[in-house]
Design a protein around this motif. Structure first.
Motif, short mmCIF file in Angstrom:
data_model
loop_
_atom_site.label_atom_id
_atom_site.label_comp_id
_atom_site.label_asym_id
_atom_site.label_seq_id
_atom_site.Cartn_x
_atom_site.Cartn_y
_atom_site.Cartn_z
N THR A 215 0.97 -1.10 -0.16
CA THR A 215 -0.25 0.12 0.02
C THR A 215 0.97 1.27 -0.12
O THR A 215 0.62 2.39 -0.69
CB THR A 215 -0.90 0.08 1.07
OG1 THR A 215 -0.34 -0.21 2.39
CG2 THR A 215 -2.04 -1.23 1.02
N TYR B 259 0.56 4.32 -2.56
CA TYR B 259 0.42 5.91 -2.10
C TYR B 259 1.40 6.85 -2.77
O TYR B 259 1.25 7.78 -3.35
CB TYR B 259 0.83 5.81 -0.58
CG TYR B 259 1.19 7.22 0.14
CD1 TYR B 259 -0.02 8.01 -0.08
CD2 TYR B 259 2.20 7.47 0.53
CE1 TYR B 259 0.36 9.49 0.58
CE2 TYR B 259 2.46 8.81 1.05
CZ TYR B 259 1.61 9.72 1.21
OH TYR B 259 1.73 11.05 1.61
N THR C 96 3.22 4.90 6.93
CA THR C 96 3.60 3.70 6.51
C THR C 96 4.18 2.93 7.36
O THR C 96 4.24 3.32 8.54
CB THR C 96 4.55 4.01 5.05
OG1 THR C 96 5.87 4.23 5.63
CG2 THR C 96 4.15 4.81 4.27
N PRO D 294 -6.44 1.65 4.15
CA PRO D 294 -6.91 0.79 2.88
C PRO D 294 -6.44 -0.78 2.92
O PRO D 294 -5.23 -0.92 3.40
CB PRO D 294 -6.02 1.52 1.73
CG PRO D 294 -5.72 3.03 2.41
CD PRO D 294 -5.81 2.53 4.08
N ASP E 50 -6.05 -2.35 0.09
CA ASP E 50 -5.10 -2.85 -1.25
C ASP E 50 -4.76 -1.57 -1.88
O ASP E 50 -5.12 -0.62 -1.53
CB ASP E 50 -5.75 -4.00 -2.05
CG ASP E 50 -7.02 -3.35 -2.79
OD1 ASP E 50 -7.30 -2.12 -2.49
OD2 ASP E 50 -7.49 -4.01 -3.58
N ALA E 51 -3.98 -1.71 -2.90
CA ALA E 51 -3.51 -0.54 -3.65
C ALA E 51 -4.68 0.18 -4.37
O ALA E 51 -4.60 1.42 -4.54
CB ALA E 51 -2.53 -1.11 -4.62
N GLU F 59 -7.55 0.67 -3.22
CA GLU F 59 -8.35 1.59 -2.13
C GLU F 59 -7.48 2.64 -1.57
O GLU F 59 -7.96 3.58 -1.55
CB GLU F 59 -8.58 0.57 -0.85
CG GLU F 59 -9.69 -0.19 -1.05
CD GLU F 59 -10.32 -0.66 0.48
OE1 GLU F 59 -11.39 -1.19 0.52
OE2 GLU F 59 -9.65 -0.72 1.49
N VAL F 60 -6.00 2.36 -1.88
CA VAL F 60 -5.14 3.49 -1.67
C VAL F 60 -5.29 4.79 -2.50
O VAL F 60 -5.40 5.69 -2.15
CB VAL F 60 -3.60 3.20 -1.66
CG1 VAL F 60 -2.68 4.33 -1.64
CG2 VAL F 60 -3.22 2.14 -0.58
N LEU G 37 -0.81 2.96 6.17
CA LEU G 37 -0.18 2.16 5.28
C LEU G 37 0.63 0.86 5.58
O LEU G 37 1.33 1.14 6.82
CB LEU G 37 0.50 2.96 4.11
CG LEU G 37 -0.49 4.38 3.47
CD1 LEU G 37 0.49 5.06 2.81
CD2 LEU G 37 -1.61 3.57 2.52
#
Length: 203
Positions: A6, A10, A105, A138, A140-141, A143-144, A162
């Protein structure tokens, strides 16, 4: 199944946003390669600020940017964003409802390589306790990308949590991210399993 961290998504989403919004600025605490804000820094060096290992100062500076009409995205590891800079987030961002976005993150237990000092397990509890704060975690990617776009359109503080490790992509590209709305991924009759972030794929 394809996997993307994620934090990687981002970095890409932030760089895209920079193309569209001249009012977006990015601040990082000497971790741009790890948080992936390096993508934004390379494309928009005049709008990127490396604040050094000084998270509290980074949040205070972001509050100043927001008060001046910019939309700052602050990034560092979750343990430092939610822990070390909590007082500044509480007093200078949340209580004043300033338009600061904090994208943290390396959240949770999956940063095993970095040791327990970097495993932030309390950041969601800390951020959701603050007034005016919206929290996104999020899964997954895909949703990011939605979370970053939703965050920039929310007039107020947002915390985006993240991860470090690659996680499965659960949604197709047509997925629509709606803040505050649960997403049903599978139906059944025996139990309700609710999860967020990297635990969605596990669940």
């Amino acid at each position: 199944m394809e996997k993307i961290a994620t934090r990687e998504a981002y970095g890409k989403a932030l760089a895209q946003l920079g193309e569209e919004r001249a009012d977006v600025v990015v601040l990082d605490a000497d971790l741009a390669k790890s948080t992936k804000t390096i993508d934004f820094a390379k494309r928009f060096p005049e709008r990127f600020f490396d604040m050094g290992v000084a998270e509290a100062n980074m949040v205070g500076t972001a509050a100043g940017f927001a008060a001046a009409g910019k939309i700052p995205f602050c990034s560092t590891f979750a343990v430092f964003a939610a822990g070390r800079a909590f007082d500044q987030i509480r007093q200078s961002v949340a209580n004043t409802r300033l338009n600061v976005k904090i994208a943290a993150t390396h959240a949770g237990l999956t940063v095993g390589e970095d040791g327990s000092s970097h495993q932030s397990v309390e950041d969601i509890a800390l951020m959701r306790s603050l007034p005016n704060m919206t929290v996104f975690v999020p899964a997954d990617a895909v949703e990011v990308y939605g979370a970053v776009r939703a965050a920039v359109n929310i007039n107020g503080p947002v915390y985006i949590r993240l991860g470090r490790s690659a996680v499965p992509i659960l949604h197709d590209q047509g997925f629509s991210f709606t803040p505050g709305k649960a997403v049903k991924l599978r139906s059944g009759n025996d139990a309700a399993v609710i999860a967020c972030g990297i635990m969605v794929a596990e669940a």
